[in-house]
Design an enzyme around this catalytic site. Structure first.
Site, short mmCIF file in Angstrom:
data_model
loop_
_atom_site.label_atom_id
_atom_site.label_comp_id
_atom_site.label_asym_id
_atom_site.label_seq_id
_atom_site.Cartn_x
_atom_site.Cartn_y
_atom_site.Cartn_z
N CYS A 1 7.31 4.39 10.77
CA CYS A 1 6.67 5.28 11.74
C CYS A 1 7.30 5.09 13.12
O CYS A 1 7.80 4.03 13.45
CB CYS A 1 5.17 4.98 11.79
SG CYS A 1 4.26 6.08 12.91
N ASP B 1 5.74 4.87 15.79
CA ASP B 1 4.79 4.11 16.61
C ASP B 1 5.48 2.95 17.36
O ASP B 1 6.20 2.16 16.76
CB ASP B 1 3.68 3.55 15.70
CG ASP B 1 2.48 3.04 16.48
OD1 ASP B 1 2.66 2.15 17.33
OD2 ASP B 1 1.37 3.54 16.26
N ARG C 1 4.40 0.29 18.36
CA ARG C 1 3.96 -1.06 17.97
C ARG C 1 4.64 -1.57 16.71
O ARG C 1 4.33 -2.67 16.24
CB ARG C 1 2.43 -1.06 17.77
CG ARG C 1 1.64 -0.68 19.00
CD ARG C 1 0.21 -0.34 18.66
NE ARG C 1 0.13 0.86 17.81
CZ ARG C 1 -1.00 1.35 17.32
NH1 ARG C 1 -2.13 0.74 17.57
NH2 ARG C 1 -0.97 2.45 16.58
N HIS D 1 2.03 1.72 8.54
CA HIS D 1 1.26 0.71 9.28
C HIS D 1 -0.19 1.14 9.37
O HIS D 1 -0.51 2.34 9.37
CB HIS D 1 1.86 0.49 10.66
CG HIS D 1 1.73 1.67 11.59
ND1 HIS D 1 0.78 1.72 12.59
CD2 HIS D 1 2.39 2.84 11.66
CE1 HIS D 1 0.90 2.87 13.24
NE2 HIS D 1 1.86 3.57 12.69
N CYS E 1 -2.45 3.91 12.08
CA CYS E 1 -1.45 4.94 12.39
C CYS E 1 -2.16 6.18 12.96
O CYS E 1 -3.01 6.78 12.30
CB CYS E 1 -0.67 5.31 11.13
SG CYS E 1 0.60 6.56 11.44
CO CO Z 1 2.08 5.59 12.85
#
Ligand code: CO
Length: 219
Positions: A42, A44, A46, A98, A101
Protein backbone atom coordinates in the site's frame (compact mmCIF):
# COMPACT_ATOMS: atom_id res chain seq x y z
CA UNK A 1 15.98 28.92 -3.84
CA UNK A 2 15.82 25.28 -2.94
CA UNK A 3 12.72 24.37 -1.03
CA UNK A 4 12.39 21.44 1.40
CA UNK A 5 15.98 21.93 2.44
CA UNK A 6 15.61 19.63 5.41
CA UNK A 7 14.93 16.69 3.10
CA UNK A 8 18.13 17.34 1.18
CA UNK A 9 19.97 17.56 4.50
CA UNK A 10 18.46 14.23 5.55
CA UNK A 11 19.48 12.72 2.25
CA UNK A 12 23.09 13.85 2.59
CA UNK A 13 23.30 12.35 6.07
CA UNK A 14 21.69 9.11 4.89
CA UNK A 15 24.12 8.68 2.00
CA UNK A 16 27.06 9.48 4.27
CA UNK A 17 25.92 6.90 6.83
CA UNK A 18 25.73 4.21 4.21
CA UNK A 19 29.11 5.14 2.74
CA UNK A 20 30.62 5.08 6.23
CA UNK A 21 29.68 1.41 6.44
CA UNK A 22 30.60 0.54 2.86
CA UNK A 23 32.52 3.12 0.87
CA UNK A 24 31.79 1.30 -2.39
CA UNK A 25 28.07 0.82 -1.73
CA UNK A 26 26.66 3.28 -4.25
CA UNK A 27 29.31 2.72 -6.91
CA UNK A 28 28.65 -1.05 -6.79
CA UNK A 29 24.91 -0.47 -6.86
CA UNK A 30 25.15 1.88 -9.83
CA UNK A 31 26.43 -1.03 -11.96
CA UNK A 32 23.33 -3.19 -11.56
CA UNK A 33 20.41 -4.22 -9.39
CA UNK A 34 19.58 -7.85 -8.67
CA UNK A 35 16.78 -7.87 -6.11
CA UNK A 36 15.38 -11.25 -5.12
CA UNK A 37 12.02 -9.81 -4.10
CA UNK A 38 9.17 -7.83 -5.59
CA UNK A 39 7.07 -6.04 -2.97
CA UNK A 40 3.51 -5.04 -3.82
CA UNK A 41 2.20 -2.90 -0.98
CA UNK A 42 0.00 0.00 0.00
CA UNK A 43 1.07 3.62 -0.57
CA UNK A 44 0.39 4.34 3.12
CA UNK A 45 3.24 6.42 4.60
CA UNK A 46 3.36 4.12 7.63
CA UNK A 47 4.32 1.10 5.56
CA UNK A 48 7.83 1.74 4.20
CA UNK A 49 8.72 -1.47 2.36
CA UNK A 50 12.52 -1.56 2.69
CA UNK A 51 12.63 -0.59 6.36
CA UNK A 52 10.00 -3.13 7.43
CA UNK A 53 11.99 -6.05 6.09
CA UNK A 54 15.40 -4.52 6.80
CA UNK A 55 16.56 -4.49 3.19
CA UNK A 56 18.99 -2.06 1.58
CA UNK A 57 18.67 -0.23 -1.72
CA UNK A 58 19.10 -2.79 -4.47
CA UNK A 59 17.46 -5.63 -2.56
CA UNK A 60 13.74 -4.97 -3.01
CA UNK A 61 11.84 -4.06 -6.18
CA UNK A 62 8.72 -2.15 -5.17
CA UNK A 63 5.26 -1.37 -6.48
CA UNK A 64 2.85 0.50 -4.23
CA UNK A 65 -0.66 1.80 -4.75
CA UNK A 66 -3.58 2.61 -2.50
CA UNK A 67 -4.77 -0.61 -0.81
CA UNK A 68 -2.22 -2.84 -2.63
CA UNK A 69 -4.57 -3.74 -5.44
CA UNK A 70 -3.53 -5.98 -8.35
CA UNK A 71 -5.81 -5.53 -11.34
CA UNK A 72 -5.37 -7.38 -14.63
CA UNK A 73 -5.81 -4.18 -16.66
CA UNK A 74 -3.43 -1.99 -14.61
CA UNK A 75 -0.51 -1.43 -16.98
CA UNK A 76 1.54 0.18 -14.22
CA UNK A 77 1.35 -2.80 -11.86
CA UNK A 78 1.60 -5.41 -14.62
CA UNK A 79 4.67 -3.72 -16.13
CA UNK A 80 6.36 -3.76 -12.73
CA UNK A 81 5.56 -7.45 -12.26
CA UNK A 82 6.70 -8.27 -15.79
CA UNK A 83 10.01 -6.45 -15.47
CA UNK A 84 10.62 -7.97 -12.04
CA UNK A 85 9.86 -11.52 -13.17
CA UNK A 86 11.16 -11.58 -16.75
CA UNK A 87 14.15 -9.25 -16.53
CA UNK A 88 15.25 -9.08 -12.89
CA UNK A 89 14.24 -12.70 -12.25
CA UNK A 90 12.99 -12.07 -8.71
CA UNK A 91 12.30 -15.29 -6.84
CA UNK A 92 9.55 -13.99 -4.59
CA UNK A 93 6.57 -11.70 -5.02
CA UNK A 94 5.26 -10.42 -1.70
CA UNK A 95 1.79 -8.89 -1.60
CA UNK A 96 1.76 -7.06 1.70
CA UNK A 97 -1.31 -5.28 3.00
CA UNK A 98 -1.62 -3.61 6.36
CA UNK A 99 -4.11 -3.28 9.18
CA UNK A 100 -5.79 0.11 9.61
CA UNK A 101 -5.66 0.67 5.83
CA UNK A 102 -7.62 3.84 5.03
CA UNK A 103 -8.38 2.63 1.50
CA UNK A 104 -9.87 -0.59 2.81
CA UNK A 105 -11.89 1.33 5.39
CA UNK A 106 -13.29 3.65 2.71
CA UNK A 107 -14.28 0.60 0.66
CA UNK A 108 -15.84 -1.07 3.69
CA UNK A 109 -17.89 1.94 4.76
CA UNK A 110 -18.70 3.38 1.32
CA UNK A 111 -16.85 6.57 2.18
CA UNK A 112 -16.52 8.99 -0.73
CA UNK A 113 -13.25 10.77 -1.43
CA UNK A 114 -13.50 11.51 -5.16
CA UNK A 115 -11.65 9.85 -8.02
CA UNK A 116 -10.10 7.29 -5.66
CA UNK A 117 -13.58 5.78 -5.11
CA UNK A 118 -13.26 4.21 -8.55
CA UNK A 119 -9.97 2.54 -7.64
CA UNK A 120 -11.35 1.31 -4.34
CA UNK A 121 -14.20 -0.31 -6.25
CA UNK A 122 -11.82 -3.28 -6.58
CA UNK A 123 -11.66 -3.57 -2.79
CA UNK A 124 -15.45 -3.28 -2.68
CA UNK A 125 -15.55 -6.27 -5.03
CA UNK A 126 -13.63 -8.18 -2.36
CA UNK A 127 -16.01 -6.89 0.29
CA UNK A 128 -19.00 -8.08 -1.72
CA UNK A 129 -17.48 -11.49 -2.35
CA UNK A 130 -17.07 -12.08 1.39
CA UNK A 131 -20.12 -10.16 2.52
CA UNK A 132 -21.69 -12.90 4.71
CA UNK A 133 -18.37 -13.61 6.42
CA UNK A 134 -17.74 -9.92 7.08
CA UNK A 135 -21.28 -9.28 8.27
CA UNK A 136 -20.87 -12.04 10.87
CA UNK A 137 -18.06 -10.10 12.57
CA UNK A 138 -19.72 -7.84 15.11
CA UNK A 139 -16.71 -5.78 16.13
CA UNK A 140 -16.15 -3.00 13.59
CA UNK A 141 -12.37 -2.93 13.90
CA UNK A 142 -12.19 -6.71 13.52
CA UNK A 143 -14.36 -6.45 10.42
CA UNK A 144 -12.00 -3.81 9.01
CA UNK A 145 -8.98 -5.99 9.86
CA UNK A 146 -10.63 -8.95 8.16
CA UNK A 147 -11.25 -7.05 4.94
CA UNK A 148 -7.58 -5.95 5.01
CA UNK A 149 -6.60 -9.63 5.27
CA UNK A 150 -9.06 -10.86 2.64
CA UNK A 151 -7.92 -8.13 0.28
CA UNK A 152 -4.32 -9.37 0.51
CA UNK A 153 -5.40 -12.94 -0.22
CA UNK A 154 -7.46 -11.87 -3.23
CA UNK A 155 -4.73 -9.62 -4.63
CA UNK A 156 -2.07 -12.30 -4.14
CA UNK A 157 -4.26 -14.76 -6.07
CA UNK A 158 -4.60 -12.10 -8.78
CA UNK A 159 -0.80 -11.99 -9.01
CA UNK A 160 -0.72 -15.79 -9.41
CA UNK A 161 -3.23 -15.57 -12.23
CA UNK A 162 -1.41 -12.97 -14.30
CA UNK A 163 -0.06 -14.25 -17.62
CA UNK A 164 3.37 -13.12 -16.42
CA UNK A 165 3.48 -15.40 -13.38
CA UNK A 166 1.67 -18.25 -15.19
CA UNK A 167 4.20 -18.09 -18.04
CA UNK A 168 7.14 -18.00 -15.62
CA UNK A 169 5.88 -21.15 -13.90
CA UNK A 170 5.20 -22.75 -17.27
CA UNK A 171 8.84 -22.35 -18.31
CA UNK A 172 10.03 -23.68 -14.95
CA UNK A 173 11.18 -20.41 -13.42
CA UNK A 174 11.39 -20.52 -9.64
CA UNK A 175 8.89 -18.02 -8.30
CA UNK A 176 6.85 -17.91 -5.10
CA UNK A 177 3.92 -15.59 -4.38
CA UNK A 178 3.33 -14.68 -0.73
CA UNK A 179 0.46 -12.97 1.11
CA UNK A 180 1.50 -10.95 4.17
CA UNK A 181 -0.01 -8.28 6.36
CA UNK A 182 1.70 -5.60 8.42
CA UNK A 183 0.53 -4.10 11.68
CA UNK A 184 1.10 -0.36 11.91
CA UNK A 185 0.46 -0.67 15.66
CA UNK A 186 3.52 -2.74 16.51
CA UNK A 187 5.61 -2.76 13.34
CA UNK A 188 5.28 -6.53 12.88
CA UNK A 189 4.56 -8.58 9.79
CA UNK A 190 2.18 -11.53 9.77
CA UNK A 191 2.11 -14.36 7.26
CA UNK A 192 -1.39 -14.96 5.90
CA UNK A 193 -0.54 -18.57 5.05
CA UNK A 194 -0.70 -18.10 1.32
CA UNK A 195 2.49 -19.21 -0.37
CA UNK A 196 2.18 -20.37 -3.99
CA UNK A 197 4.97 -21.99 -6.04
CA UNK A 198 3.00 -23.34 -8.98
CA UNK A 199 -0.40 -22.99 -10.69
CA UNK A 200 -1.57 -26.27 -9.16
CA UNK A 201 -1.15 -24.86 -5.66
CA UNK A 202 -3.30 -21.76 -6.03
CA UNK A 203 -6.62 -23.31 -5.01
CA UNK A 204 -5.23 -25.23 -2.02
CA UNK A 205 -3.21 -22.26 -0.72
CA UNK A 206 -6.21 -19.98 -1.12
CA UNK A 207 -8.37 -22.41 0.87
CA UNK A 208 -5.75 -22.86 3.58
CA UNK A 209 -5.32 -19.10 3.99
CA UNK A 210 -9.09 -18.68 4.31
CA UNK A 211 -9.44 -21.55 6.75
CA UNK A 212 -6.75 -20.08 9.03
CA UNK A 213 -8.58 -16.74 8.95
CA UNK A 214 -11.82 -18.48 9.82
CA UNK A 215 -10.35 -20.65 12.56
CA UNK A 216 -11.74 -20.04 16.06
CA UNK A 217 -8.46 -18.37 17.16
CA UNK A 218 -9.02 -15.66 14.58
CA UNK A 219 -12.72 -15.04 15.12
CO1 CO B 1 -3.36 1.24 3.09
Amino acid sequence: MRVLNHLFENNKRWAENIKAQDAEFFSKLSQQQSPAYLWIGCSDSRVPANQIVGLLPGELFVHRNVANVVVHTDLNCLSTVQYAVDVLKVRHIIVCGHYACGGVRAALLDQRYGLIDNWLRYVQDVRQKYDPQLAAIRDETRRWDRLCELNVIEQAVNVCQTTIVQDAWERGQELTVHGWIYSVQDGLLHDLNLCVNSPGEIAAEYQSALSVLNSPANK
